[in-house]
Design a protein around this motif. Sequence first.
Motif, PDB file in Angstrom:
ATOM      1  N   ALA A  14       0.822  -1.195   0.000  1.00 28.64           N
ATOM      2  CA  ALA A  14       0.000   0.000   0.000  1.00 28.64           C
ATOM      3  C   ALA A  14       0.851   1.238   0.000  1.00 28.64           C
ATOM      4  N   THR A 413      -2.080   4.560   4.490  1.00 28.90           N
ATOM      5  CA  THR A 413      -1.798   4.152   3.108  1.00 28.90           C
ATOM      6  C   THR A 413      -2.972   3.386   2.509  1.00 28.90           C
ATOM      7  N   THR A 414      -4.116   3.433   3.187  1.00 32.44           N
ATOM      8  CA  THR A 414      -5.298   2.728   2.691  1.00 32.44           C
ATOM      9  C   THR A 414      -6.540   3.579   2.914  1.00 32.44           C
ATOM     10  N   THR A 447      -5.846   0.580  -1.771  1.00 33.33           N
ATOM     11  CA  THR A 447      -4.470   0.965  -1.492  1.00 33.33           C
ATOM     12  C   THR A 447      -3.947   1.713  -2.713  1.00 33.33           C
TER      13      THR A 447
END
Length: 505
Positions: A14, A413-414, A447
């Motif tokens: 991600a 990161t998601t 992601t």
Amino acid sequence: MLGPRPPRRWPAAALPAAVLAVVLVLAACVGGGGKDGTGGRTSPGDDQRVKRPNIVYILADDLSWDLLDYMPNVKRLQKRGMTFSNYFVSDTLCCPSRATILTGKYPHNTGVRSNDPPKGGFQVFRDRGNERDTFAVSLQKAGYRTALMGKYLNGYETTKEQGSSRTYVPPGWTEWQVTGLGYANYNYRLNSNGILVHHGRLPKDYLTSVISAKGVDFINRASDAGQPFLLMMSTFTPHAPATPAPEDAHKFPNLKAPRTPGFNEPDISDKPAWLRKYPRLEPQQIRAIDRSFRQRVRSVQSIDRMVGALQAAVDAKGAGDDTYFVFNSDNGYHLGQHRLVEGKLTAYDTDIRVPLIVAGPGVPAGKTERRFAQNTDICPTFEKLAGLEPAESADGRSLVPLLHGRQVPRWRTTAFIEHLGPNYRHDDPDLPKKYGGNPPTYRAVRTANELYVEYENGDREYYDLANDPWELANIHDQAPEARKAELRSLVASYGECAGADCRDL
């Protein structure tokens, strides 16, 4: 004969990529305070002599990225501010998304999962106590003059069960110019601070233009009073029927919907069961899609003029250097992609990835921010800009460090998306058209290089976005088992999280 599938190279877990188009406008003012139990939160040492910025928040309805090319004032805003290229909504339906924007909480925490009771709508939002925990309540308690103009939440309208809702003004709003049924932009009753005012079918009654003028008047009065303000301009456009202002009704006569690689997708045999049965688009459907796109482009011209008018009003009061402009949408929209005629309820990027653009004090000009943001972050961001500490109960994070270029040791990161479906109520303005896309209940994680979707009926989707950015090849069955296990665990964690647990994912 179908072309080859994209190569199957597996992405890294991600990485960030950004989607933000938001317009913030803020002017100088006073602060105040101490904690309270209803959402108003101030930082230690706040002082009423502290100068605070104004915030102008423009929230469009169903505005997708492909409309920005036709909005010159918004593009100018991008040049002088920051665009989030990886901004995602937590639910692609109007009411759940707006409930999240107002509170900073995912739909599973607001309890607003649809547009209608018993799973959602204005009544559920109010009954669950969410109205006491919005950014409007926080900022008003801190000394801000607050205003909402245009659309509030689905269900804020007269029914047998709640006949007085059209005159109801929720807590936190100093000024209230709102209607519940303004989708056509004509023939509506505006709740003007508790008094219903009828607007008919004359050009002067066009709703986006009406609230634009009221927004300018609010800026003038708040500035003259020397009070910091939060102005939320919430349009019904370009939501269907995407009625344009009279002066825009015949513009762009030959415009067609973008023919992206996913338009009228040739092979959907790998898609989930709800979509696999969809036939390829026929010529008359494609012509209807093109007409719809033209109407959407025409309708956003009035929003673009609103952006210009509000900016001019702020500048005329000498408050341009003290004002944040935020431009945003509650969800995206698909038109022809994956054989879907038009709608917004899927987990595909057309629907979940929307503009967020922010310009204002300390925001670098012309910058694209690729780190992830969600609509859970709007409420904490506004509170932080106003000098407040966001509530611990918020699922999102303040974007202020990103806006001001500060180092952030750890950032998400998601993005998490949840959707409750299907809904077949014929009075729901978001009821999908035939072949518009009404998927079963799902939860999804996006992601930098992947989209992973879990449907309640057991279907799964996995896309390698590094090699397949248009989400054409569902390669879930071929994906590494270890990676799928990680994504399943992440979806489960998101689906149960609240507050700091969400922020730490």
